[in-house]
Every structure is written in C-alpha cells, then in structure tokens.
Design a protein around this motif. Structure first.
Motif, PDB file in Angstrom:
ATOM      1  N   GLY A 125       0.800  -1.224   0.000  1.00  0.00           N
ATOM      2  CA  GLY A 125       0.000   0.000   0.000  1.00  0.00           C
ATOM      3  C   GLY A 125       0.830   1.270   0.000  1.00  0.00           C
ATOM      4  O   GLY A 125       0.275   2.371  -0.020  1.00  0.00           O
ATOM      5  N   TRP A 129      -1.424   1.881  -7.446  1.00  0.00           N
ATOM      6  CA  TRP A 129      -1.724   0.769  -8.359  1.00  0.00           C
ATOM      7  C   TRP A 129      -2.729   1.211  -9.414  1.00  0.00           C
ATOM      8  O   TRP A 129      -3.507   2.136  -9.190  1.00  0.00           O
ATOM      9  N   GLY A 158      -8.830  -1.164   1.700  1.00  0.00           N
ATOM     10  CA  GLY A 158      -7.467  -1.298   1.165  1.00  0.00           C
ATOM     11  C   GLY A 158      -7.060  -0.068   0.379  1.00  0.00           C
ATOM     12  O   GLY A 158      -6.567  -0.148  -0.737  1.00  0.00           O
ATOM     13  N   ASP A 180      -7.592   0.752   5.690  1.00  0.00           N
ATOM     14  CA  ASP A 180      -6.534  -0.167   5.270  1.00  0.00           C
ATOM     15  C   ASP A 180      -6.146  -0.961   6.517  1.00  0.00           C
ATOM     16  O   ASP A 180      -6.453  -0.531   7.632  1.00  0.00           O
ATOM     17  N   ASP A 220      -9.201  -4.426   8.858  1.00  0.00           N
ATOM     18  CA  ASP A 220      -8.755  -5.632   8.163  1.00  0.00           C
ATOM     19  C   ASP A 220      -9.986  -6.268   7.512  1.00  0.00           C
ATOM     20  O   ASP A 220     -10.915  -6.686   8.217  1.00  0.00           O
ATOM     21  N   MET A 221      -9.983  -6.356   6.195  1.00  0.00           N
ATOM     22  CA  MET A 221     -11.140  -6.919   5.486  1.00  0.00           C
ATOM     23  C   MET A 221     -11.443  -8.337   5.928  1.00  0.00           C
ATOM     24  O   MET A 221     -12.566  -8.799   5.831  1.00  0.00           O
ATOM     25  N   ALA A 237      -9.774  -0.981  -4.791  1.00  0.00           N
ATOM     26  CA  ALA A 237      -8.932  -0.994  -6.001  1.00  0.00           C
ATOM     27  C   ALA A 237      -7.716  -1.880  -5.783  1.00  0.00           C
ATOM     28  O   ALA A 237      -6.946  -1.655  -4.836  1.00  0.00           O
ATOM     29  N   ASP A 238      -7.559  -2.884  -6.649  1.00  0.00           N
ATOM     30  CA  ASP A 238      -6.362  -3.740  -6.643  1.00  0.00           C
ATOM     31  C   ASP A 238      -6.033  -4.316  -5.269  1.00  0.00           C
ATOM     32  O   ASP A 238      -4.902  -4.216  -4.797  1.00  0.00           O
ATOM     33  N   TYR A 241      -4.743  -9.502  -4.484  1.00  0.00           N
ATOM     34  CA  TYR A 241      -3.518 -10.152  -4.931  1.00  0.00           C
ATOM     35  C   TYR A 241      -3.280 -11.477  -4.240  1.00  0.00           C
ATOM     36  O   TYR A 241      -2.272 -12.122  -4.465  1.00  0.00           O
TER      37      TYR A 241
END
Ligand SMILES: C[S@@+](CC[C@H](N)C(=O)[O-])C[C@H]1O[C@@H](n2cnc3c(N)ncnc32)[C@H](O)[C@@H]1O
Length: 346
Positions: A125, A129, A158, A180, A220-221, A237-238, A241
C-alpha cells in the motif's frame, strides 16, 4: 603615492573579489541543500499527459520515517491530484520489514511511533496501483455519481496511497472513509490530503468545512468480527492479490450490499485473487456479478521487485494504457433471496 586611477582600479578589484566570494558561497549552499533533499538519480519521472510534475523533479517528503515522492495524477473532471509513494529506497526498507515480520509473525517490526513499521507485514500500500485511477475515473465520469457525491458516504477498503479516496474528497463527496489494515498508507494519504492538495476540509469557507470530511480507519477486510462502517458506496482498487483477500472481498461486498450500499471493485490484470472472489460471490448467492474492462493506465514510479515483479503489467517507464476490470454491484440487482454470508474467509 598612488594616482587617482590606481586607487579606483584597486577599489574595483576589491569589490569584484567580494562579489565572487558571495556567489561561490550561495552556489555551494544551494548544491548542499539539493543533494541532501534529492537523490542524484531522478527516481520517478512523470512526463506523460497522464501525470506531470514540476520540472520533472519529484518533490520529497518524509512521513513516519518513510522517504516519499509526490505522484501527480490528472483525474477526469477534477484535474491534478497528488498522492505520496515510498521511494525505491523506502520500499526496500518496507520489504525488509515485511520479510522480518514473516520470520517473527505477530510481533510489530518497530516499537517507535516515528519509524516505519508494519502491522500486517504488507508493504504494497505504499505505492499507487492502476485500478485506483480506473475506479476514480469510472465514478467521476458518471454524471449520476457526480450529482450524488455531495450526499454520499463512500467507504474505501485497502485504500493504499488513497488516490480514490482523495479524488472523491476533492470532487465534493460528503464523507469519505479511507481504510486499510496498514497504518503507513493511511498516513501517506492523510499527509497528501492535508498538505499536497486543495482540501475542501481546510478551506476557509466554514460552510464547506462542515460539508466535506474524510476519516481514516484501520480495518482488516478479513476480520469479519469488525463490521463495515455504514456507507452508500464501497470501493476497492487492486486488493485481490491473494485468494484469501479475494474471498474476504466477496464477503465484504455481500455485507455492503445487505446494508444497502453499492459496491465498485477494480482489478488490474493477473491478480491471483480474482478467481477466488468470483467463486465466493457465487457461493454466497450473488447473482449476475461480472467484470467489465475499462481503460486504466500502468503506474510509472519505481517498484521494488518484491512489491511489483519485473514482468508485472502494472508498471512501465511511462504510463501505458491498460485494461482494468471493474465490477459494479447494486443491492437492487445483485442480491437474491439466497444471498448469505457463510464460511470462513481466511
Ligand atoms: C495493491 S495495494 C492497492 C492500494 C490502492 N487501493 C491502489 O489501488 O493504489 C493493496 C492494498 O490493500 C491493503 N490490504 C491488503 N489486504 C488487506 C486486508 N485484509 N484488509 C485491509 N487492507 C488490506 C494493503 O495494505 C494495500 O494498501
């Protein structure tokens, strides 16, 4: 005795020596100042029409012990937006912290408040991105969204360097909640909001101060014990991963839809979590969820190999067009009677 001419000549020579000494002193002070502030190599050159910086020399800032460079982006409808990225050297520091964290999971990498440290061992982060631009552009080029923003609360998951949150704030969104699971990106974003952009929050106009706001929150997702803050629109966004983050994103999307929020997810090509995200949405009973390709751009700042590998499609010397997949979910369209939150996302 000296003649009048000799005296005048002597005085002129003396004056010139004083002026030369003064000029040499100024030059040396300038070069000392520049070499301490800027590296001898220009690390980030943003010479395209997508992003331009003054004189192509990146402006440096130190935030929480992290050396950062300004990344100016031209965002549709609002123009120049500046976010902060960690320099190549600072990315190296963050990657080393992440690697140390892998060796000693659960321990903070640094005890000092002022030093770089990672909560979750994730250095990604600290740089921008491609999906962030694509999402900001998707929202701001849509007249319906633009009309609604002054009444909306937008939650970003995020957020990273925060291009989406910042762009939406500058576009007049009523309330932006940037989240985030790492604090460093949120601090870079807060610095960019307060110091590098014309933030409506700090505008002298009292009425504007009350109408626009941004808050920063560690979230924290994957920690499903912590509910999402209420919002009208949830963006990400992005962030996919890893497959586990893809699955967590699907659950958060359903949670948001069940709260009545719309969801907008952007994903650059090649992210390994996208398949897991789609599978999990299907498992949870979300109907008709599809990605649509939209125009985005590669990023052009320096990247550590472990943050964005050499063959990555996300980065190039100068910004290149790139298709970014975007998914939009609406509770009225995509929730079905069978939609549930179930299972473990980890
Ligand atoms: C690849 S970066 C993208 C940053 C930003 N959205 C952008 O597009 O420039 C992924 C971001 O997601 C954050 N992240 C990853 N897993 C997360 C999780 N489980 N909960 C919250 N944030 C997460 C990382 O800290 C990082 O800021």
């Amino acid at each position: 005795m000296w003649s009048k001419h000799q005296v005048v000549l002597f005085l002129l020579l003396g004056l010139q020596a004083v002026v030369n000494a003064f000029v040499i002193s100024i030059n040396s002070q300038l070069s000392n100042h520049q070499s301490s502030r800027y590296p001898s190599v220009v690390l980030h050159s943003s010479s395209s029409s997508l992003a331009n910086s003054n004189n192509n020399v990146p402006h440096h800032h130190v935030v929480r012990g992290i050396e950062c460079i300004e990344v100016p982006m031209d965002i549709p409808e609002i123009g120049r937006v500046v976010v902060l990225e960690a320099t190549a050297e600072a990315q190296e520091v963050l990657v080393n912290l992440a690697l140390e964290d892998d060796e000693k999971p659960g321990t903070p990498c640094s005890e000092s408040q002022d030093a770089a440290s990672l909560q979750s061992g994730d250095p990604y982060g600290a740089v921008l991105w491609p999906a962030a631009y694509a999402i900001a552009a998707r929202i701001l080029q849509d007249p319906t969204y633009r009309t609604e923003l002054p009444q909306m609360t937008v939650l970003e998951l995020g957020a990273g360097t925060g291009l989406v949150s910042l762009s939406l704030l500058l576009a007049g969104t009523k309330h932006v909640i940037a989240t985030d699971y790492e604090s460093i990106p949120l601090e870079l974003l807060e610095y960019a909001v307060d110091k590098l952009n014309n933030n409506p929050n700090t505008d002298n106009n009292q009425q504007q101060q009350q109408e626009f706001s941004i808050t920063y929150q560690l979230l924290d997702m994957r920690d499903h014990a912590t509910p999402l803050p209420t919002a009208d629109l949830v963006v990400a966004a992005d962030i996919m991963y890893e497959p586990k983050t893809g699955r967590a994103m699907a659950k958060r999307a359903v949670e948001a839809l069940q709260q009545g929020a719309r969801v907008l997810v952007g994903d650059s090509p090649g992210r390994p979590g996208r398949g897991a995200f789609l599978d999990e949405l299907q498992n949870l009973g979300v109907v008709g969820a599809t990605f649509v390709d939209t125009v985005g751009y590669t990023c052009s700042g320096p990247r550590h190999d472990l943050i964005c590998g050499k063959d990555s499609t996300s980065v190039s010397e100068t910004p290149q067009e790139l298709l970014v997949a975007i998914m939009e979910l609406d509770p009225k369209v995509h929730l079905s009677a069978e939609t549930v939150i179930s299972g473990d996302s980890s």
